[in-house]
Enzyme design. Structure first.
Site, PDB file in Angstrom:
ATOM      1  N   SER B  48       0.813  -1.219   0.000  1.00 10.26           N
ATOM      2  CA  SER B  48       0.000   0.000   0.000  1.00 10.26           C
ATOM      3  C   SER B  48       0.842   1.263   0.000  1.00 10.26           C
ATOM      4  CB  SER B  48      -0.932   0.041   1.213  1.00 10.26           C
ATOM      5  OG  SER B  48      -0.173   0.054   2.406  1.00 10.26           O
ATOM      6  N   GLY B  75      -1.661  -4.391   1.426  1.00 14.13           N
ATOM      7  CA  GLY B  75      -1.662  -5.654   2.156  1.00 14.13           C
ATOM      8  C   GLY B  75      -0.638  -6.663   1.675  1.00 14.13           C
ATOM      9  N   ASN B 105       4.227  -5.654   5.764  1.00 10.97           N
ATOM     10  CA  ASN B 105       3.066  -6.506   6.032  1.00 10.97           C
ATOM     11  C   ASN B 105       3.434  -7.955   6.323  1.00 10.97           C
ATOM     12  OD1 ASN B 105       1.139  -4.441   5.577  1.00 10.97           O
ATOM     13  ND2 ASN B 105       1.332  -4.749   3.369  1.00 10.97           N
ATOM     14  N   ASP B 193      -2.525   7.187   9.979  1.00  8.70           N
ATOM     15  CA  ASP B 193      -2.910   6.092  10.881  1.00  8.70           C
ATOM     16  C   ASP B 193      -1.663   5.446  11.494  1.00  8.70           C
ATOM     17  OD1 ASP B 193      -1.840   4.879   8.690  1.00  8.70           O
ATOM     18  OD2 ASP B 193      -3.502   3.499   8.332  1.00  8.70           O
ATOM     19  N   HIS B 196       0.303   4.624   7.191  1.00  9.51           N
ATOM     20  CA  HIS B 196       0.195   5.121   5.818  1.00  9.51           C
ATOM     21  C   HIS B 196       0.483   6.613   5.762  1.00  9.51           C
ATOM     22  CE1 HIS B 196      -2.320   1.398   5.694  1.00  9.51           C
ATOM     23  NE2 HIS B 196      -1.562   1.226   4.638  1.00  9.51           N
TER      24      HIS B 196
END
Lengths: 195, 229
Positions: B48, B75, B105, B193, B196
């Site tokens: 991402s 992801g 991830n 967040d 990101h």
């Protein structure tokens, strides 16, 4: 009417930190303390669709001027939003409008359960903010081609539409071109109608 | 370095559609199709962190002009990227540079395994595209405060720094400087967040990256000679 604890989508549930960096709780705490000195007229709450909205120019152009706060968390399902709103995110603010956009991440739940989760959030908002209007945004279609999730999301929207039809404090805006501009109009009208 | 078959992070693996709308495969198929007509000079591949970059203004300003393709999927782990590269996403393209950004991830894998997975991707790229330079971006810190994933990502970066020079065409670029403040926190102004990047966060990393890309693109002597003919 099913009892809350028989519907997992309507049972307040925090996100468990499986990854190891505690980001979900960090964000929740951030929202709670953020709300202490803000006086938003509009609160947006929901999943990544809400959260991402905050990152684009359209937020600054259309929603910041309305004194809007953004409490979106990527990946959240209805039970997570229910938990967040029950644990401080509504404690220090009295927005006129709450925009709720959640449900597409309720994997494993039926459309009925997901609708139940959304309506539980609507009820919670009414309990905590008796003078606020809740605008529920319809779940968007997803996936490149027709698929079961599209059907499920459409069914959730239909069930929510039926559920809110008798409620004066909530309404559903299903996805349409003018969805966002309707929210702007709503907020501008709100002080005239609900003082 | 343990053999690839012993490193789960270096085993190619497609994403299984558990949600029900098959979006991962749809995106992969779209990328394979893009390879048919595109003539990219730069290929971005990863998770991402790559995918989101294309949604911000900075992509149009700094990377579109370089004829860049974006094959990021949210992801993705190193396993997923390996699978995609082995199953069509490198067909018919000859980019001058491939930018790889993946690894954050890989929750099931150790830092050593993740570094091995990223190395395997760089190896695959240099063997499929011998003329292509590979730029591996370091994993960013994440989480609001110090936590085990920050340590793990930093360890991955440390390992990559020593592993990548083994591949002549590959290099490591650390774009993570400045995100962790003196009190150990990351700000939502940079990562909305705590993982990101915001538009501002991407601007910060785009500068050193685009500088390096421009430098590499200007370096290719064959094209310069060809254009003089």
């Amino acid at each position: 009417m099913s009892a809350e604890d028989s519907n997992p989508a309507a049972t307040p549930t925090p996100c468990v930190d499986t990854q190891g960096d505690g980001r979900w709780m960090s964000l929740h705490n951030h929202f709670v303390s953020n709300s202490k000195d803000k006086e938003p007229d509009v609160l947006f709450v929901g999943d990544s669709l809400v959260q991402l909205l905050h990152q684009f120019e359209v937020w600054r152009e259309l929603f910041s001027p309305l004194h809007a706060l953004n409490f979106g968390v990527g990946g959240d399902a209805t039970q997570h939003v229910l938990w967040r709103l029950s644990n401080g995110e509504l404690a220090h603010i009295s927005p006129k409008v709450v925009v709720l956009w959640v449900g597409t991440n309720n994997h494993g739940h039926t459309a009925e359960q997901t609708c139940g989760g959304i309506m539980a959030i609507v009820q919670l908002i009414k309990d905590k903010l008796p003078n606020a209007q809740t605008v529920i945004l319809g779940l968007l279609p997803r996936g490149k081609m027709p698929n079961p999730l599209r059907d499920r999301n459409a069914r959730v929207n239909k069930l929510v539409q039926e559920a809110v039809s008798s409620l004066p404090h909530a309404s559903l805006l299903n996805h349409c071109y003018h969805q966002m501009s309707l929210i702007v109009a709503f907020v501008c009208l709100a002080p005239l109608e609900f003082d | 370095m343990s053999g690839d078959e012993m490193n789960p992070a270096a085993v190619a693996q497609a994403v299984v559609d558990v949600q029900g709308d098959d979006r991962w495969m749809s995106q992969h198929t779209r990328f394979v199709l893009e390879c048919k007509d595109a003539e990219p000079e730069v290929l971005f591949i990863g998770d991402s962190m790559v995918q989101l970059m294309q949604q911000y203004e900075v992509w149009r300003e700094l990377f579109s002009p370089l004829h860049a393709l974006n094959f990021g999927i949210g992801g993705d782990t190193t396993c997923n990227v390996l699978w995609r590269l082995q199953n069509g996403e490198l067909d018919n393209i000859w980019p001058k540079v491939a930018v790889v950004w993946v690894g954050t991830n890989n929750y099931e894998h150790s830092a050593e395994q993740v570094a091995g997975g990223i190395f395997a991707i760089a190896q695959l790229l240099t063997s499929r595209l011998p003329k292509t330079k590979v730029v591996v971006l370091g994993l960013l810190a994440r989480g609001e405060r110090p936590n085990p994933l920050r340590e793990k990502n930093a360890a991955v970066n440390g390992l990559l720094r020593s592993l990548l020079p083994q591949l002549g065409q590959a290099q490591f670029l650390d774009v993570g400087e400045g995100f962790v403040h003196s009190d150990g926190t990351i700000s939502t102004r940079d990562m909305f967040d705590f993982l990101h990047l915001t538009s501002a966060g991407y601007r910060a990393i785009a500068k050193p990256l685009s500088d390096l890309l421009l430098q590499i693109l200007e370096e290719t002597p064959e094209e310069r000679r060809a254009s003089l003919v």
